[in-house]
Structure formats: structure tokens, C-alpha cells
Write a protein that holds these residues in place. Structure first.
Motif, PDB file in Angstrom:
ATOM      1  N   ARG A 195     -33.362  25.143  14.034  1.00 57.31           N
ATOM      2  CA  ARG A 195     -33.636  24.517  12.726  1.00 57.31           C
ATOM      3  C   ARG A 195     -32.991  23.133  12.648  1.00 57.31           C
ATOM      4  O   ARG A 195     -33.594  22.193  12.121  1.00 57.31           O
ATOM      5  CB  ARG A 195     -33.108  25.413  11.597  1.00 57.31           C
ATOM      6  CG  ARG A 195     -33.980  26.616  11.310  1.00 57.31           C
ATOM      7  CD  ARG A 195     -35.321  26.177  10.792  1.00 57.31           C
ATOM      8  NE  ARG A 195     -36.200  27.287  10.466  1.00 57.31           N
ATOM      9  CZ  ARG A 195     -37.515  27.155  10.307  1.00 57.31           C
ATOM     10  NH1 ARG A 195     -38.103  25.983  10.439  1.00 57.31           N
ATOM     11  NH2 ARG A 195     -38.258  28.202  10.020  1.00 57.31           N
ATOM     12  N   LYS A 196     -31.793  23.012  13.187  1.00 55.54           N
ATOM     13  CA  LYS A 196     -31.141  21.684  13.181  1.00 55.54           C
ATOM     14  C   LYS A 196     -31.911  20.714  14.064  1.00 55.54           C
ATOM     15  O   LYS A 196     -32.071  19.540  13.727  1.00 55.54           O
ATOM     16  CB  LYS A 196     -29.691  21.805  13.664  1.00 55.54           C
ATOM     17  CG  LYS A 196     -28.748  22.333  12.599  1.00 55.54           C
ATOM     18  CD  LYS A 196     -27.317  22.305  13.111  1.00 55.54           C
ATOM     19  CE  LYS A 196     -26.402  23.018  12.120  1.00 55.54           C
ATOM     20  NZ  LYS A 196     -25.119  23.411  12.681  1.00 55.54           N
ATOM     21  N   GLU A 198     -35.069  20.829  14.713  1.00 54.86           N
ATOM     22  CA  GLU A 198     -36.302  20.481  13.982  1.00 54.86           C
ATOM     23  C   GLU A 198     -36.044  19.349  12.987  1.00 54.86           C
ATOM     24  O   GLU A 198     -36.800  18.365  12.924  1.00 54.86           O
ATOM     25  CB  GLU A 198     -36.812  21.720  13.241  1.00 54.86           C
ATOM     26  CG  GLU A 198     -38.044  21.464  12.394  1.00 54.86           C
ATOM     27  CD  GLU A 198     -38.138  22.418  11.210  1.00 54.86           C
ATOM     28  OE1 GLU A 198     -37.339  23.376  11.104  1.00 54.86           O
ATOM     29  OE2 GLU A 198     -39.019  22.165  10.363  1.00 54.86           O
ATOM     30  N   ALA A 199     -34.947  19.474  12.223  1.00 55.68           N
ATOM     31  CA  ALA A 199     -34.622  18.452  11.213  1.00 55.68           C
ATOM     32  C   ALA A 199     -34.300  17.116  11.879  1.00 55.68           C
ATOM     33  O   ALA A 199     -34.700  16.045  11.388  1.00 55.68           O
ATOM     34  CB  ALA A 199     -33.448  18.923  10.363  1.00 55.68           C
ATOM     35  N   ARG A 200     -33.581  17.201  13.001  1.00 51.82           N
ATOM     36  CA  ARG A 200     -33.200  15.961  13.684  1.00 51.82           C
ATOM     37  C   ARG A 200     -34.431  15.247  14.237  1.00 51.82           C
ATOM     38  O   ARG A 200     -34.552  14.027  14.125  1.00 51.82           O
ATOM     39  CB  ARG A 200     -32.202  16.275  14.804  1.00 51.82           C
ATOM     40  CG  ARG A 200     -31.459  15.049  15.274  1.00 51.82           C
ATOM     41  CD  ARG A 200     -30.397  15.302  16.332  1.00 51.82           C
ATOM     42  NE  ARG A 200     -29.628  16.510  16.136  1.00 51.82           N
ATOM     43  CZ  ARG A 200     -29.668  17.555  16.943  1.00 51.82           C
ATOM     44  NH1 ARG A 200     -30.467  17.554  17.994  1.00 51.82           N
ATOM     45  NH2 ARG A 200     -28.922  18.607  16.736  1.00 51.82           N
TER      46      ARG A 200
END
Ligand SMILES: N[C@@H](CCC(=O)N[C@@H](CS)C(=O)NCC(=O)O)C(=O)O
Length: 239
Positions: A195-196, A198-200
Motif C-alpha cells: 500500500r505504501k 502504491e501511494a509512493r
């Protein structure tokens, strides 16, 4: 130089994995079928063009080279676009991960078309329900759990630094969020590093600009990631 990407119009499909790499690197490319129509693809499939004959899109033309198969295209583009760490070991590891992503993408496709790719979903819905349940309960936890561990070991990246594999993992997570929102809601607590990542990736300037552009088509029920409410659900037997 200008790359020429050939992929079907109207969907993100497998072409999106290549598009994301070209967009992230700010490469000069033409999405040929979006300009000239899907008919531009067929002569290559029929062997009427020079270069290695592709079986199916996406394929990429780079001067006199024709390169097909997503993982192979990214393997070729990675060093040119600065999207893979240097050295044979890193390039092979990237290819290995990308081929595993290709396996997952095929399983995702087959969850809505388990019997025949050319038949309508509605004509294979019962089999699709069984296959999608297996995807949700067995295969997604196994694949995404594997990639979560890869990203943990890579300090937030698949390969220890940004690469085309990170871009493809972003696409897989976004596609699954569209296709299987309930399953992904249940899985999300188990994949915090994905998830991190993906956000990055979404915040990278070229990717953010691309996602906000008209070039980024919306997910729809013609592509690989399809949302059919009847196929979605939890990831455990009681769901
Ligand atoms: N393994 C190939 C799969 C290519 C593929 O299945 N392309 C689809 C569109 S996403 C297609 O047009 N297939 C036609 C066919 O299989 O007959 C890749 O990763 O590029």
C-alpha cells in the motif's frame, strides 16, 4: 527517439504496464492504435511487418526492433529508461518478478473467463464464481503476500530502489481495488508495504500527471481487471 506502442484501444489492459514505464520515464512514445485504430495492429500479428512477429499485443517498436510480451518489453526498456538497477543479477531479478506478475495477471483474467477467453462472461458465470472464490481466498493472499515480503526486503521497493517492477505492482494493486474491492479491503491490513509503494508510485510527478490525463483510461469491464459484483467477496470461508 520515439517508441511506438501497439495495444488495443478502449482498455488499459496489459498495455498499461508498458505505458506506466514510458510515462514514468518521460519517454517519447506514440500509442499507435489510439491514433490509427486497432487495424494498425493486425499486420504485425499476421507477420506482414519486419521484425520479430508478435503473437498478441502489447508490443513495442523501437527503430527496427519489435518486442512483445510485457515482461520482455520491460526487460528491454528497463536499462534504457533507467528503470532497473544495473547489473545482471538485478536485471534477472526484475524479470523474474515481472514474470510472476504476468502469472498473477493471467489468473486475474481467468477469474472472469475461466472457460474460454472468446466467450461472454455471462456464459461462464458459474465457473467464474468458483474460480474467483479461489482467487480471493487462495491465490491473491499467496501472490500479494509474496510481493509484500519482497517489498519489505527491498526497503519499500521490489528491488531496493524504484524500478519498472514497482510500477507494475502499483498497477496490479489499483486494478484489484477496482475489480475486487471487498477482497482487497480484507487483504489490505496484510499488505501495508504494498500500500505504501502504491501511494509512493501514484505521487511520482510523471505518474501523477499521467493519472490525471486523458491518456489514463478508466478501468472497465472489457479489460483484465473487471468488476463483477457477483465475483467479489471476502478472503475467508465465512465471508
Ligand atoms: N503473455 C502476454 C499476453 C498477451 C495477451 O494475452 N494479450 C491479449 C490482450 S491483453 C491479447 O490480445 N490476446 C490475444 C490472444 O491471446 O489471442 C503478455 O504478457 O504480453
Amino acid at each position: 527517439m520515439t517508441y511506438q506502442l501497439y495495444y488495443w484501444t478502449g482498455i488499459q489492459g496489459r498495455g498499461e504496464f508498458v505505458r506506466l514505464a514510458l510515462e514514468d520515464a518521460g519517454a517519447d512514445y506514440i500509442d499507435v492504435a489510439r491514433v490509427a485504430g486497432d487495424d494498425a495492429i493486425q499486420p504485425f500479428l499476421d507477420g506482414e511487418r519486419d521484425g520479430a512477429r508478435p503473437f498478441a499485443p502489447p508490443f513495442l517498436q523501437s527503430r527496427d526492433l519489435v518486442i512483445a510480451q510485457v515482461a520482455n518489453i520491460l526487460h528491454a526498456l528497463g536499462p534504457r529508461l533507467g528503470l532497473v538497477p544495473e547489473g545482471e543479477a538485478a536485471r534477472l531479478q526484475a524479470l523474474q518478478l515481472q514474470l510472476t506478475i504476468a502469472d498473477l495477471v493471467t489468473e486475474i483474467h481467468d477469474s472472469h473467463h475461466p472457460i474460454a477467453s472468446a466467450a461472454y462472461y455471462e456464459d461462464q458465470q458459474d465457473a467464474a464464481k468458483r474460480r474467483a472464490q479461489d482467487l480471493r481466498m487462495q491465490r491473491l493472499p499467496k501472490f500479494l503476500g509474496y510481493f509484500e515480503q519482497i517489498v519489505v526486503r527491498g526497503g519499500g521497493h521490489a528491488l531496493g530502489t524504484h524500478s519498472y517492477v514497482d510500477l507494475s505492482l502499483f498497477q496490479v494493486v489499483r486494478g484489484l481495488d477496482y475489480a475486487y474491492p471487498q477482497a482487497m479491503a480484507a487483504l489490505s491490513p496484510k499488505i501495508p508495504q504494498l500500500r505504501k509503494l502504491e501511494a509512493r508510485v501514484a505521487a511520482r510527478p510523471n505518474i501523477a500527471a499521467y493519472l490525471a490525463s486523458e491518456r489514463r483510461l478508466a478501468f472497465n469491464t472489457n479489460g483484465i481487471f473487471r468488476h463483477y459484483p457477483a465475483l467479489d467477496g471476502g478472503i475467508a470461508a465465512q465471508d
